[in-house]
Structure formats: structure tokens, C-alpha cells
Motif scaffolding. Sequence first.
Motif, mmCIF file in Angstrom:
data_model
loop_
_atom_site.group_PDB
_atom_site.id
_atom_site.type_symbol
_atom_site.label_atom_id
_atom_site.label_comp_id
_atom_site.label_asym_id
_atom_site.label_seq_id
_atom_site.Cartn_x
_atom_site.Cartn_y
_atom_site.Cartn_z
ATOM 1 N N CYS A 102 0.834 -1.214 0.000
ATOM 2 C CA CYS A 102 0.000 0.000 0.000
ATOM 3 C C CYS A 102 0.865 1.258 0.000
ATOM 4 C CB CYS A 102 -0.972 0.015 1.179
ATOM 5 S SG CYS A 102 -0.190 0.013 2.802
ATOM 6 N N ARG A 103 2.044 1.151 -0.574
ATOM 7 C CA ARG A 103 3.048 2.223 -0.476
ATOM 8 C C ARG A 103 2.733 3.420 -1.365
ATOM 9 N NH1 ARG A 103 8.978 0.154 -0.288
ATOM 10 N NH2 ARG A 103 8.342 0.059 1.897
ATOM 11 N N SER A 104 2.094 3.209 -2.506
ATOM 12 C CA SER A 104 1.993 4.263 -3.523
ATOM 13 C C SER A 104 0.597 4.847 -3.618
ATOM 14 C CB SER A 104 2.405 3.710 -4.890
ATOM 15 O OG SER A 104 3.740 3.250 -4.854
ATOM 16 N N LEU A 105 0.560 6.162 -3.731
ATOM 17 C CA LEU A 105 -0.686 6.896 -3.942
ATOM 18 C C LEU A 105 -0.595 7.687 -5.235
ATOM 19 C CD1 LEU A 105 -1.282 8.375 -0.367
ATOM 20 C CD2 LEU A 105 -2.437 6.401 -1.377
ATOM 21 N N GLN A 106 -1.685 7.716 -5.972
ATOM 22 C CA GLN A 106 -1.794 8.574 -7.150
ATOM 23 C C GLN A 106 -2.888 9.592 -6.851
ATOM 24 O OE1 GLN A 106 -1.499 6.608 -10.867
ATOM 25 N NE2 GLN A 106 -2.284 8.315 -12.080
ATOM 26 N N TRP A 107 -2.465 10.812 -6.518
ATOM 27 C CA TRP A 107 -3.403 11.901 -6.269
ATOM 28 C C TRP A 107 -3.867 12.442 -7.620
ATOM 29 C CZ3 TRP A 107 -4.491 14.001 -1.267
ATOM 30 C CH2 TRP A 107 -3.759 13.414 -0.223
ATOM 31 N N ILE A 108 -5.171 12.711 -7.745
ATOM 32 C CA ILE A 108 -5.743 13.032 -9.049
ATOM 33 C C ILE A 108 -6.613 14.275 -8.978
ATOM 34 C CG2 ILE A 108 -7.387 12.221 -10.818
ATOM 35 C CD1 ILE A 108 -6.451 9.377 -10.185
ATOM 36 N N ALA A 109 -6.480 15.115 -9.991
ATOM 37 C CA ALA A 109 -7.418 16.210 -10.238
ATOM 38 C C ALA A 109 -7.713 16.225 -11.730
ATOM 39 C CB ALA A 109 -6.845 17.551 -9.792
ATOM 40 N N TYR A 110 -8.936 16.561 -12.083
ATOM 41 C CA TYR A 110 -9.336 16.666 -13.487
ATOM 42 C C TYR A 110 -9.748 18.108 -13.800
ATOM 43 C CZ TYR A 110 -9.879 11.546 -14.251
ATOM 44 O OH TYR A 110 -9.672 10.199 -14.408
ATOM 45 N N GLY A 111 -9.543 18.523 -15.040
ATOM 46 C CA GLY A 111 -10.010 19.827 -15.488
ATOM 47 C C GLY A 111 -9.152 20.963 -14.960
ATOM 48 N N SER A 112 -9.683 22.178 -15.043
ATOM 49 C CA SER A 112 -8.935 23.376 -14.676
ATOM 50 C C SER A 112 -8.631 23.381 -13.187
ATOM 51 C CB SER A 112 -9.717 24.632 -15.064
ATOM 52 O OG SER A 112 -9.019 25.789 -14.668
ATOM 53 N N ASN A 113 -7.334 23.360 -12.839
ATOM 54 C CA ASN A 113 -6.947 23.240 -11.439
ATOM 55 C C ASN A 113 -7.309 24.444 -10.587
ATOM 56 O OD1 ASN A 113 -5.864 20.709 -11.916
ATOM 57 N ND2 ASN A 113 -3.802 21.482 -12.269
ATOM 58 N N ALA A 114 -7.605 25.568 -11.210
ATOM 59 C CA ALA A 114 -8.007 26.745 -10.431
ATOM 60 C C ALA A 114 -9.351 26.528 -9.738
ATOM 61 C CB ALA A 114 -8.078 27.971 -11.338
ATOM 62 N N PHE A 115 -10.107 25.511 -10.154
ATOM 63 C CA PHE A 115 -11.462 25.325 -9.631
ATOM 64 C C PHE A 115 -11.759 23.869 -9.260
ATOM 65 C CE2 PHE A 115 -11.449 28.768 -12.763
ATOM 66 C CZ PHE A 115 -11.828 29.837 -11.964
ATOM 67 N N ASN A 116 -10.732 23.032 -9.091
ATOM 68 C CA ASN A 116 -11.018 21.631 -8.788
ATOM 69 C C ASN A 116 -10.396 21.229 -7.461
ATOM 70 O OD1 ASN A 116 -8.295 21.308 -9.319
ATOM 71 N ND2 ASN A 116 -8.589 20.309 -11.297
ATOM 72 N N THR A 117 -10.316 19.938 -7.205
ATOM 73 C CA THR A 117 -9.726 19.431 -5.976
ATOM 74 C C THR A 117 -8.791 18.290 -6.306
ATOM 75 O OG1 THR A 117 -10.209 18.686 -3.714
ATOM 76 C CG2 THR A 117 -11.535 17.723 -5.493
ATOM 77 N N LEU A 118 -7.898 17.971 -5.369
ATOM 78 C CA LEU A 118 -6.914 16.907 -5.538
ATOM 79 C C LEU A 118 -7.186 15.834 -4.488
ATOM 80 C CD1 LEU A 118 -4.224 16.070 -7.010
ATOM 81 C CD2 LEU A 118 -3.025 17.191 -5.123
#
Length: 513
Positions: free
Chosen positions: A369-385
Motif C-alpha cells: 500500500c506504499r503508492s498513492l496517485q493523487w488526481i485532479a481533473y479539469g482546470s486546477n483553479a477550480f477543482n480538488t486533488l
Amino acid sequence: MSCTTILVGKNVSYDGSTIIARNEDSADGEFTAKRFVVVHPDEQPRQYTSVISHLSIDLDEEYSGQQPMRYTAMPDAVQKQGIWAEAGVNAENVAMSATETITSNERVLGADPLVEYAPAVGHQGEQGYHAEVPGGIGEEDMVTLVLPYIHSAKDGVRRLGALLERYGTYEMNGVAFSDVDEIWWLETVGGHHWIAKRVPDEAYVTMPNQLGIDEFDIEDAFGEQESHLCSDDLREFIESNHLDLAVEHESLFNPRDAFGSHSDSDHVYNTPRAWFMQRYLNPYDEVWDGPDAVHTPMSDDIPWGRQPERKITIEDIRYLLASHYQGTVYDPYGTQGDDRTRGMFRPIGINRNSQLAVLQIRPDQPESCRSLQWIAYGSNAFNTLVPFFSNVDGTPEYLESTGARVTTENFYWANRIIAGLCDHAYAGTANAVESYRQKTGAQGHRIVAATDEQVARLGASDTSTANGEVRGILEAANQAIAEELKKETDALLNGVLFTVSMGMRNGFRMSDN
């Protein structure tokens, strides 16, 4: 493609992780929908053909029969130009992010031209016919060709380097590799040459679409190879083409001077992004603003890497890769400056961000369980990670099901809609977006911590990524994160839509009720 990259060495990350992060941005006038998937060995192509360059590679032959590993990827939802897998982590906890488009100059491209596809001329059998000539490899191909086969970050550099020397490339690119101990950054130099440098454990690196490495130890690259690697004939390539621009040779070779660009457009599109990121992470180390500034948004000598003033968190990375020069006269949403300065420089959080992948390899957790892939989609000025475990057999539908059709039933299109609404009502929606980020980010951290504890309680001697029981736990955690994410994203969309609708120009204060 234009992108922005941050690399964080393990000694300056908040938890000792290696972290590589990159915005994937679509070209001007385009928007590219993305999916989060797991590619299993039986789904990995063995006979690979690039859509853009028409290059065919027998991967079984290329890797001497080595079997591919399972890996995560962020491919295009509509694959009209190929896979574009972009970023992921394989079953041995090795991560790859490809690619950051970088710049070069005429001397380099004249000495080693890019390997571009040439279509057929005429018809076979007719006079003057010329068969098509395949191009080299590029961003479309690199993750698919390399990530399933590598066992360390350094191995990734060598594997990709061998492909570049053999097949060439049709574009200038920067590529990041990481494992639990090391981060390596590779930059292509012309059509067949390349350099790579290990990111110091006590440093971070900022990359804004320019060739970035500013110090390179050629003796190490041709000797111990502790922190530097390069193509086999790089030394001769530099000498025979007079690429070394140093007046005195007491310091290390500077690839940015030799191989990079020095154009006016860099000062609008590239250098301001490095300036803002380092201004944020090292606010007190130097003067960043005014007539006494050591570095300005147009400086060509902003360091490739430096030690931050404090340890760097996931939230710092999210803030920077979503940024638009907040607190400066260059912020297009700000109140400082004027019409001339606002929007003068290309933001990091731009309308055509496609996806953000933050790949975190954690040393304090078992391999399973060592690795995480943090993800955001679309324009980062208005999204979340948000975080997702990579050692899984499948991904949540909310992030995997993206298609060409616009729908709020998947994360990509919901974010695109929210950004389109918020852009026209920034002041009225900014607090709601920030609350959404904080809530979803906190939920992600909480579920990850609880899942780590659940895995630890198993007490199993098998802590490798082959542990199927652990993978089931991680998939359940990912699904829980996705369900909470959808709930909060729907709520944000509802609130933003109400705020923007109340500001419509055809509104009227007298009610019919």
C-alpha cells in the motif's frame, strides 16, 4: 503539449516520500477528457504502433521476452491520437510521468534533427512514389512503452534512453521517474540524444515547459553514474557541434545554456511559472519583487532545483499547480495591477488543464500500500486533488468512465462544468471552491490513514503488491473516496450553479409570487 512539473526529494517532503507531480495541459483551442485506469499485463500491447508517428515496435523483442507488469495510467478518453497514458505507478512501486514539453534551439535541432513522420507521396508502383517514413516516439507513447517494464527510477531512465537512441523522438520532452528512494529527471536533446539527473534528496525542482537542468556532471555520467546519465555519445555531440557555451570551464556543464531556448516568448509563457513556484516555496531566501528582486518573472537563471525553506506538503503542490499568480499584479482574477498586468503571463492553473497526477511513494508503508496517485481533473483553479491507492485491479467508475459525452456522472466533466461557471463569478464562488477542496482533501487523508491501519492489522508476512487481500482493501478505500468525492462535487456544482444563475443579466427583482 504544455505542462508544469514539480519534483520533491524525500528529505524535503512532509513525510519522507518521493513525490513527482505534473499538470497535463491540452494544446491551445483543445480540451482533452481523461480517464484513470489500471492496465493489466494481458491488456498491454505487444506489437505497439504509434498513431501520430506510425512507428511500430515489437515490445516482446525490445524487452527480450520480459513480461509487462500491471500499472495505473491516465489515458485520453477519446483516443483519436493514441493512448497518451501520461502518468502512473507500476506493480513494483515505480512511478513515471511523461511528458513535460520542453524547448531547444536551432544549433541542437540542426545537429540532431527531430525524427518526424513523413507521409507517403503518390501511389505505390507509380513514378515518383515515396513510401511513408515513421517518426520517433513521443508523449503519446512513452508511458506505455516504458512503465510496465521498469524496476527502479534509474532503470526507467536507461530504458527510455535506449528507446530514444534507437528510434528517436519527434519532440523535445522532459520525463520524471521515481521509486521509494530516488527521483530522476530525463530531458531529450534533439532527435536522439538525452540527459538525466537525479533530483537531490534535499531539493525540489520546478519545470515550466523549458529545458531545465542547469548543472550537469559529464564526468559522473561517463563514470560512476551516481547522479547523472546521458546518451552514449553526448560528449562527442557537444564538442563536434560547439554546443558548450561556457567561457570558463571551472564549473559544471550547463545544459540549459547549451541545449535550451532563450526566446522572448519564454518570458511570457515559461519563466514566470518557475518564478511563482519558487517565490512561494522560498519566500524569505531572496527578494522576489520590486526593483531589488534577485529573480523576476522574466529571469532566465531561475534555478532548476533548490532547497525549500520548509518541508513540502501535498497541499503545497496542489496550490502551486492550481495557481494563477495570486497576490501579485499578474493574477487574472485579482484586484491588484491593471488590465495590462492581469493576464500578462501564462498561469499554471489554466483553462486547458486536462489532469494533474501527483505520484507519492511512501517509505513508511509496506510495499502493498506504499503508492498513492493523487488526481485532479479539469482546470486546477477550480477543482480538488484527491488520493487513490495504485496497487489495485480496477478504478472507481466515477474516474474511469469518462467519455466524449458531457455528463455530471463522471469526475472529469463535472469539474469542467464547475470551472466554466466559476470563471465568470470568481469572487462569488471562490470560498465555496476552497471549502470543497479542504473537505475532500481531508476526507482523502482520513480514508488513506484508516486504510493504512487496516492493512497493518492484517499482520501478514506477505506485504508485497501481489497480496490480493490487500488489493481488495485498497480498492474498497478507493471506492469510498470516490463516493465521498462525487457527493461533494455534486454539492459544489449545485451551489455554484445557483450563485451564477442569480447573477444572470436577464434577472429582475420583482417576483411573480
